[in-house]
Design a protein around this motif. Structure first.
Motif, short mmCIF file in Angstrom:
data_model
loop_
_atom_site.label_atom_id
_atom_site.label_comp_id
_atom_site.label_asym_id
_atom_site.label_seq_id
_atom_site.Cartn_x
_atom_site.Cartn_y
_atom_site.Cartn_z
N GLY A 455 -23.25 -14.09 69.74
CA GLY A 455 -22.08 -14.31 68.90
C GLY A 455 -22.44 -14.45 67.43
N ALA A 456 -23.50 -15.21 67.14
CA ALA A 456 -23.94 -15.39 65.76
C ALA A 456 -24.41 -14.06 65.16
CB ALA A 456 -25.05 -16.43 65.70
N SER A 457 -25.09 -13.25 65.95
CA SER A 457 -25.60 -11.96 65.46
C SER A 457 -24.45 -10.99 65.19
CB SER A 457 -26.56 -11.36 66.48
OG SER A 457 -27.64 -12.23 66.72
N LEU A 458 -23.47 -10.97 66.07
CA LEU A 458 -22.30 -10.12 65.84
C LEU A 458 -21.55 -10.55 64.58
CD1 LEU A 458 -21.01 -9.86 69.52
CD2 LEU A 458 -21.88 -7.96 68.14
N PHE A 482 -24.48 -28.06 70.11
CA PHE A 482 -24.08 -28.24 68.71
C PHE A 482 -24.06 -26.93 67.92
CE2 PHE A 482 -25.89 -28.78 64.42
CZ PHE A 482 -24.83 -29.43 63.80
N GLU A 483 -25.09 -26.11 68.06
CA GLU A 483 -25.20 -24.89 67.26
C GLU A 483 -24.01 -23.96 67.46
OE1 GLU A 483 -28.88 -22.89 67.78
OE2 GLU A 483 -30.10 -24.65 67.39
N ALA A 484 -23.51 -23.90 68.69
CA ALA A 484 -22.38 -23.00 68.97
C ALA A 484 -21.13 -23.45 68.20
CB ALA A 484 -22.09 -22.97 70.46
N TYR A 485 -20.94 -24.76 68.04
CA TYR A 485 -19.79 -25.26 67.27
C TYR A 485 -19.91 -24.86 65.80
CZ TYR A 485 -18.24 -28.13 71.22
OH TYR A 485 -17.78 -28.55 72.43
N ILE A 486 -21.10 -24.97 65.25
CA ILE A 486 -21.30 -24.59 63.84
C ILE A 486 -21.01 -23.10 63.66
CG2 ILE A 486 -23.02 -24.30 62.02
CD1 ILE A 486 -22.17 -27.15 62.32
N ASN A 487 -21.56 -22.27 64.55
CA ASN A 487 -21.33 -20.82 64.44
C ASN A 487 -19.87 -20.46 64.63
OD1 ASN A 487 -24.05 -20.12 63.97
ND2 ASN A 487 -24.52 -20.16 66.14
N LEU A 488 -19.21 -21.11 65.58
CA LEU A 488 -17.79 -20.84 65.81
C LEU A 488 -16.96 -21.28 64.61
CD1 LEU A 488 -15.49 -19.93 67.63
CD2 LEU A 488 -15.51 -22.18 68.72
N GLY A 489 -17.28 -22.44 64.05
CA GLY A 489 -16.58 -22.90 62.85
C GLY A 489 -16.72 -21.92 61.71
N ALA A 502 -11.75 -26.42 60.89
CA ALA A 502 -11.94 -27.85 60.59
C ALA A 502 -12.07 -28.66 61.87
CB ALA A 502 -10.77 -28.36 59.75
N ASN A 503 -11.28 -28.32 62.88
CA ASN A 503 -11.34 -29.05 64.16
C ASN A 503 -12.70 -28.83 64.85
OD1 ASN A 503 -8.73 -29.98 63.80
ND2 ASN A 503 -7.81 -28.26 64.92
N ILE A 504 -13.20 -27.63 64.77
CA ILE A 504 -14.49 -27.32 65.39
C ILE A 504 -15.62 -28.05 64.65
CG2 ILE A 504 -16.18 -25.49 65.80
CD1 ILE A 504 -13.91 -25.48 67.79
N TYR A 505 -15.59 -28.03 63.32
CA TYR A 505 -16.61 -28.75 62.55
C TYR A 505 -16.56 -30.25 62.85
CZ TYR A 505 -17.58 -24.64 59.60
OH TYR A 505 -17.96 -23.40 59.14
N LYS A 506 -15.34 -30.77 63.03
CA LYS A 506 -15.21 -32.20 63.34
C LYS A 506 -15.87 -32.53 64.68
CE LYS A 506 -11.76 -35.89 63.25
NZ LYS A 506 -10.32 -36.21 63.07
#
Length: 571
Positions: A455-458, A482-489, A502-506
């Motif tokens: 996901g991050a690479s795409l 944790f990393e997946a939340y940062i990438n999704l945010g 904002a909800n994802i970062y929270k």
């Protein structure tokens, strides 16, 4: 424990030198089913060319977003190239969880020669693998005296698909480099055994220290040379076990020093999983099951992936059965030292099996480092133990029959060809980050790390809509990743879904309250989702908290200054 030796005294014995006990006399090469080549030069040419052709496609490959950023693409110091200051840095840096100065120096040298052109960096790793293949041949040709069996061991080493990761991944330069010095250490030990002297022992110690300075996985070397003392050197015949162990004390000292440093270095950077996170029971279950998985991959090297995530739901029954099988095989390996009635001693089984078991110990997961349960790269040297057993077990008189002789000849070449084709295909998946993790998602189950990396690479390639399902799947599979939340945010914010971001970062902040990146992302998302005073104050507090956590985190500092100056939304 003594290993029977019915051989006559060699010329070395007469000269007062320590004899090298070989399981088969050179004359056994007279059976010609294995005489594929006419000379050692042709053997070297064949195995070197074979390994080169299987992996030569790497010259067109990119760096991958899988540790290559740490070593090269985001390491501005390494990108400057080789210098005296850089060499000093390589020996003193703590920017890695290993002390690997020689590995850093090779990366620095590559940057000096190739700059940041990835093809050159890949070619350096390939050259080291080709040299390692040739060294494997020399090692076993010298210590066994059987040229063609040594060639087959080297060919299996050259093209086994599990070794693709060590060659095609630039970050695993440490793997091919430590193996290079490991094999030089073994060659040096052979020469020391044939004629012991302080000078020759110091050469062994020098190459061993170089291996440790490339990757600390070399720490098992002292135990491996003790195995070689059993077979093929036969140095235990005189009952001098204590003296042979004392002889290894300097080697053990170097291993202990490297182990202690690595343990504290990994603990300092946070890659060492604490017991309250990964229990002792979970570690042992993973270790026993992983040993069996490695054996399976040795014989069925398909569906290999860049990452196999650690599982907390391993079957206790499967772990117990794996342990039982390991103990049975280990007991049989010990039994082969002595034989019974018509069963002749086969000490190469003992050496080969425990070579495999011991060399995997540092990375089997008892000391859990990183999120992986196992890794293909860990087999680079351990699989040689299995190759020893497979090749040396072929009886010398089995091939006197012409039909059987050429049938086995055909089988050997077929196996090498099939492994070569599988390795060529597996190498292709390392072309770039997207192909690498797209394949990992395809061949593994519930692989949250692969989904997150894909996901991050795409997203990095601008394919945001394609990246979202993989990042969300990573979170579903592991809600505390944790990393997946940062990438999704990051992706949601880029798609202008600022409130969702904002909800994802929270949520990321809840999982890791010490993440400056999460606070900065939350601040930017809140600042852009609403223009009211409360949102503005909330964003300022988030930026300030990010700087409290990491005063050098420049994105948060810049966003704070701009927000105060403009008092408006900032992307």
């Amino acid at each position: 424990m003594k290993v029977k030796d019915n051989k006559k005294k060699s010329k070395d014995t007469v000269a007062g030198k320590t004899p090298v006990n070989r399981p088969l006399d050179d004359k056994t090469e007279d059976y010609r089913w294995l005489n594929i080549f006419d000379s050692t030069d042709i053997i070297i040419f064949f195995i070197a060319t074979l390994s080169f052709l299987v992996f030569f496609q790497v010259r067109h490959f990119d760096f991958v977003n899988f540790d290559d950023s740490k070593y090269l693409t985001e390491n501005t110091f390494v990108q400057k190239g080789l210098s005296f200051a850089a060499i000093k840095w390589a020996f003193s840096t703590s920017s890695s969880d290993y002390w690997q100065p020689l590995t850093w120096i090779t990366h620095l040298l590559d940057c000096t020669i190739y700059g940041m052109s990835p093809g050159g960096h890949h070619i350096t790793s390939l050259i080291l693998h080709v040299l390692n293949t040739v060294l494997v041949f020399f090692v076993f040709e010298k210590i066994t005296g059987m040229r063609n069996k040594a060639a087959i061991i080297a060919a299996l080493f050259a093209v086994h698909p599990a070794h693709v990761e060590s060659v095609a991944w630039v970050s695993e330069r440490k793997d091919v480099l430590y193996a290079f010095f490991w094999f030089l250490s073994l060659l040096s030990y052979h020469y020391y055994v044939t004629s012991p002297s302080v000078k020759r022992y110091l050469i062994v110690l020098f190459f061993f220290s170089c291996s440790l300075m490339s990757k600390p996985m070399a720490i098992t070397f002292p135990l491996i040379v003790i195995l070689l003392d059993v077979w093929p050197f036969g140095r235990l015949n005189k009952g001098n076990v204590v003296r042979l162990i004392l002889e290894k004390i300097p080697l053990f000292f170097f291993s202990a020093a490297s182990s202690i440093y690595t343990f504290y270095a990994q603990k300092a950077v946070g890659t060492l999983a604490p017991v309250d996170m990964v229990s002792i029971g979970a570690r042992f279950k993973n270790a026993f099951i992983s040993y069996l998985s490695y054996i399976y991959i040795a014989f069925v090297p398909i569906n290999l992936a860049a990452i196999y995530p650690f599982s907390f739901n391993l079957s206790t029954t499967k772990a117990v059965l794996s342990l039982a099988l390991m103990l049975i095989v280990s007991a049989f390996a010990v039994f082969t030292l002595f034989g019974y009635k018509s069963f002749k001693p086969k000490p190469y089984v003992f050496t080969g099996w425990f070579w495999f078991v011991i060399t995997l110990l540092p990375v089997i997961g008892l000391v859990q480092v990183g999120p992986q349960a196992m890794a293909d790269r860990y087999t680079y040297i351990p699989y040689i133990g299995i190759f020893i057993i497979l090749v040396m077990m072929w009886p010398d008189n089995f091939f006197e029959n012409k039909i059987k002789k050429y049938a086995m000849y055909s089988l050997t070449m077929t196996v090498i060809l099939v492994l070569s084709l599988l390795s060529y295909r597996q190498t292709g998946y390392w072309k770039n980050t997207i192909t690498l993790f797209d394949h990992a998602v395809l061949v593994t189950k519930d692989n949250f790390i692969a989904h997150n990396s894909l996901g991050a690479s795409l997203a990095q390639a601008g394919r945001f809509d394609e990246s979202l399902p993989h990042l969300r799947e990573a979170i579903i599979l592991n809600p505390i990743f944790f990393e997946a939340y940062i990438n999704l945010g990051n992706v949601l914010f880029t798609l202008k879904k600022t409130q969702d971001a904002a909800n994802i970062y929270k949520k990321a902040i809840e999982l890791n309250p010490k993440s400056a990146m999460a606070y900065n992302g939350y601040g930017v998302a809140v600042l852009n989702s609403d223009d009211n005073d409360n949102s503005f104050k909330e964003a300022l507090e988030a930026f300030k908290q990010a700087l409290i956590i990491d005063p050098n985190f420049m994105p948060a500092r810049m966003n704070l200054e701009i927000a105060i100056k403009e008092q408006g939304p900032r992307h």
